[in-house]
Design an enzyme around this catalytic site. Structure first.
Site, short mmCIF file in Angstrom:
data_model
loop_
_atom_site.label_atom_id
_atom_site.label_comp_id
_atom_site.label_asym_id
_atom_site.label_seq_id
_atom_site.Cartn_x
_atom_site.Cartn_y
_atom_site.Cartn_z
N CYS A 69 6.46 158.49 64.72
CA CYS A 69 6.51 157.49 64.00
C CYS A 69 7.89 157.16 63.90
O CYS A 69 7.73 156.09 65.44
CB CYS A 69 6.24 158.07 62.68
N ASP A 76 -8.05 146.52 32.02
CA ASP A 76 -7.24 147.19 32.99
C ASP A 76 -8.40 148.61 33.14
O ASP A 76 -8.56 149.05 33.72
CB ASP A 76 -6.13 147.82 31.94
N SER A 77 -8.94 149.08 31.63
CA SER A 77 -10.30 150.07 31.42
C SER A 77 -11.31 149.63 32.70
O SER A 77 -11.51 150.61 33.14
CB SER A 77 -10.20 150.58 30.17
N GLU A 80 1.29 163.38 62.56
CA GLU A 80 2.77 162.51 62.38
C GLU A 80 1.94 164.60 61.39
O GLU A 80 1.13 163.88 60.58
CB GLU A 80 3.57 162.00 61.74
N LYS A 99 11.38 164.34 66.39
CA LYS A 99 11.79 163.26 66.38
C LYS A 99 13.02 163.24 65.61
O LYS A 99 14.10 164.20 65.63
CB LYS A 99 10.80 163.17 64.69
N GLY A 155 -12.72 147.74 25.81
CA GLY A 155 -12.85 146.23 26.64
C GLY A 155 -12.53 145.10 27.34
O GLY A 155 -12.56 144.64 27.30
#
Lengths: 543, 543
Positions: free
Chosen positions: A148, A298-299, A41, A112, A295
């Protein structure tokens, strides 16, 4: 009839690249004696083109590029998605169309009907719904071509008043072709298969489904295009997270293939995020990333994903310790960079923080240490990371997770900075799962990073648990409010403590002003912060 | 029959406040012997409630608050806008409804058919279009009640396939009542009058139109509710930018009133921005603003508007000179603060900048001075302003204008910071006009600020004109591209230089990543950056 599904990674507005990719896929398919190639699409324009659709110039370029693709359709046909102009004086200016290309030209257009306008979708913003249905005849076959959403209203509780496939069935088609732009979330591939199978169960026709693959800023397309035989058996499943082209012989479809490509939630999220980071850099023409490495978890997870996406040598880690950083923080961060083999550098923020403190002293007078001082540290780090980004052409990666973004536990213009948020749609409990998944074969993320209690380290001995509930509880409440849109009384009735629920929901709502200014977030859930979740800022609801 | 139009400033999600305002307006109207009071579209919930509409809890509270308002409708009726549930299993979950309240209860519901889904409007995201039309009978009159857009398709090129007023006319109504949420831009009040008059011209019925007033974050509602007699003459025009209630006797409408409340563009923008700043602070519960005052025109105009909105004593100016600040900058800034009578302080950024420079030296090595160093200065200022914001509970006002936001001439996490952008929808040439308007009676903004050449002062002797064309030309190109959605060839054909047009359009498109992270912008034009202009980031179109 041999039908090829071409699953390609398009680039919004990059008509030359999109058109050349399609022309090359058509040549490929032709070599394999395909009669028809189906593309996704709005393939010619990339999905979602958003408000570029309001530019006449953009629409004209879409048409011209489709004509170029049509020129290569000699002895082979193709179905290509593009926006086309609505020639009536009534209704929206455009249709979301599938062009049928054959004999070197655009021979037919199918529009569509059902225009998704919810979550990240805005299609009724641009497109007029189609009300005129027809099949396309090609080589003695009637093709029911649809776009779609037109085959997604197969259930009982329908979002729409018409069922386009029911309309197309009036012409007795022999095959269903659906071109799609179905973005990833971690349950979407399974849903997609269920919907496709339900269509074949109902209409008893073979079905060929072509999806996008690749990332468009926050939207991730996982591919996984599908083919079914008329007996509702899966006979084709294109690769996930990469381009693919597969050929199917309509007269000789397999009885069934193994239905096992679909990995589990955490692996899916991991692969989606890797693709998201990689494509963001590729499509913007950047190679190198920078991020602050604390440390913490997340990082660390952000960096491991970036290293996988861009190559470890292209991810520059910066350790930015302050006087409040714990003993282990620097070692854990260094260990990660070493495990990955990425370059890293250390810049202390003490003297910068002190220079801010000194200049602010006459204005702050002797007021006590508050969040203002915490934020100065986070923002000093933000300035340093952006300085490296500007000097060397790195893109700064944001390392916030969904839990902290939800409750506003982050510093605007500090650790909330970045060109792209990698984990902004991943709750903290899943960040831990991702870390374990990344370590599934060997230790990449130091186990100490995974096992120590989370802390922002912005004041002495600070822990996340000082001001937030356990992440298992917090994330469960957030999931009910954000993904499930449950109100306070519904969430409390599930057994969560009343004061806590009210506090968490209030934190979410009063943090809208912060989230308004955060980077785009790679979307992996059914409800991500960003374009799919639109909230007022000055509201006073549950706050 | 006596009809009152109540034009109120609602607060999204603040049901108690909204409901009490309505109850008090009903009491007021009743004292004046009104038979009917009409309130705005979605008045009970505030407009736009956005994705709060997806929360069942929110919808239930809307209903309950409307029931509370109904209780006060004894001997008087009211029309109130609210979202209601669609009880069918087909279609969107909600209707955008007008409730007819009488005898202490909700007696009838009329649903909206035409759902604006363009620019800042997202109504089809939430609402099912109505297809079932009926008038409401009250005191022997048939009322054609409709919601906003339902009377706007009065032209030839229609966005919609049906005309709800044509349907209602089948029941021979005697009066048109329209409840609306029609947000301000500087041409909207004139458009609104044209559309209302066209309805009366066509249907020959008196018309009463109730709008919102007040700001909801970026959306500004200017009020200006209207009444027409059956001869298409304006007989009522409620105040602009403030709450109002006016009563009309249907049997004794005036022949015509003066049609002159509408001021000119710059005055309109000024009043809208003042209301926008004032309401943002009021609705969030804040009193004081802080902003960086450079001596330049943007921060000067922002400050004058904020002083008008919040009281000069509540606007804290901070002068943040660097070694590149010109001789006059500090004096111009001080003169402005003194003219207004606002508090101001001076914090130099030299030593902070040097501490960043020192820490970055080993990493930057001996690379030349670039935009990285310019941005450090802007970001150091951003950190200082946010420190004061955090310490004292001020909201930081952003001072960027639309021209620089368009071309990315600003520092992310630096001068692009703020809770609210006051001038982000005002082109630079209009910022100068605003300054002259503010000085219309006496010098508030120093004339030197208005007359000197604009400069960012981030390197020696820098001027905007070093890297940008004259603002008259730049703004004209931007207006064609942003407001008018013209493509490059169309703009070039208007007489603008080809290379310049291509360069400007490219700058706009490659700056989307910056605008994604800017604060909400008070909307005063037909196309503001923000919720009404949705662009992809990784796209490659004209870039």
């Amino acid at each position: 009839m041999k039908i090829a599904i071409a699953q390609l990674n398009y680039h919004i507005g990059n008509f030359e690249s999109n058109q050349n990719k399609m022309i090359s896929a058509i040549a490929d398919a032709k070599k394999q004696n395909a009669d028809l190639v189906i593309f996704a699409e709005l393939a010619i324009s990339g999905y979602p083109p958003r408000d570029f659709l309001e530019f006449d110039d953009y629409i004209n370029r879409c048409w011209k590029a489709t004509e170029e693709v049509a020129k290569s359709c000699i002895g082979i046909a193709a179905v290509v998605g593009l926006p086309t102009k609505n020639k009536s004086t009534t209704g929206k200016a455009l249709f979301n169309s599938a062009a049928f290309l054959n004999d070197g030209e655009i021979q037919d257009l199918v529009h569509k009907s059902l225009l998704p306008t919810y979550d990240i979708f805005d299609e009724y913003r641009y497109f007029e719904p189609n009300t005129d249905f027809h099949c396309v005849n090609y080589k003695g076959k009637r093709l029911a071509i649809s776009v779609c959403e037109d085959i997604w209203n197969i259930g009982v509780d329908d979002l729409y008043r018409i069922k386009p496939m029911d309309e197309l069935m009036k012409e007795n088609p022999e095959v269903i072709i659906n071109i799609a732009a179905s973005p990833f979330h971690y349950e979407q591939a399974a849903r997609r298969k269920k919907i496709m199978k339900a269509n074949v169960d109902k209409y008893h026709l073979p079905l060929f489904y072509a999806n996008h693959v690749g990332a468009q800023t926050e939207l991730l397309f996982d591919g996984g295009s599908l083919a079914y035989n008329a007996n509702s058996k899966l006979v084709g499943e294109l690769n996930y997270f990469e381009e693919d082209l597969q050929l199917f012989d309509l007269e000789d479809l397999p009885k069934e293939i193994q239905n096992d490509k679909q990995p589990q939630k955490i692996a899916l999220i991991h692969d989606a995020l890797v693709m998201g980071v990689r494509n963001y850099f590729q499509k913007l023409g950047f190679k190198k990333a920078v991020l602050g490495l604390s440390g913490g978890i997340d990082s660390a997870v952000t960096m491991a994903i970036a290293a996988q996406a861009l190559g470890a040598e292209n991810v520059h880690a910066v350790l930015l310790p302050s006087q409040y950083s714990s003993d282990h923080s620097i070692k854990d961060a260094e260990d990660l960079a070493k495990n990955l083999g990425s370059p890293y550098e250390i810049i202390t923020i003490k003297s910068i923080y002190e220079s801010f403190e000194k200049e602010l002293k006459p204005h702050f007078k002797d007021l006590p240490f508050t969040i203002a001082e915490e934020n100065i540290q986070a923002r000093a780090r933000g300035v340093l990371l952006m300085a490296l980004s500007n000097k060397f052409g790195y893109i700064l990666l944001n390392t916030s997770n969904k839990s902290e973004s939800a409750v506003g536990y982050g510093t605007l213009y500090g650790d909330m900075n970045g060109g792209l948020s990698v984990l902004g749609d991943v709750y903290k409990v899943d960040v831990f799962e991702l870390a374990r998944y990344i370590n599934r074969e060997n230790e990449i993320i130091p186990w100490n990073t995974i096992n120590k209690p989370p802390s922002a380290e912005l004041r002495p001995d600070q822990k996340d648990s000082d001001s937030l509930p356990d992440y298992e509880i917090l994330d469960a409440i957030l999931f009910q409010y954000i993904e499930k849109r449950k109100g306070p009384s519904e969430i409390i009735s599930m057994g969560f403590e009343e004061n806590l629920v009210n506090r968490v929901l209030k934190l979410v709502n009063i943090s809208e002003y912060k989230r308004y200014q955060t980077p785009p977030i790679l979307r992996v859930s059914t409800k991500a912060f960003g374009m799919g979740r639109r909230m007022p800022i000055v509201a006073k609801y549950l706050s």
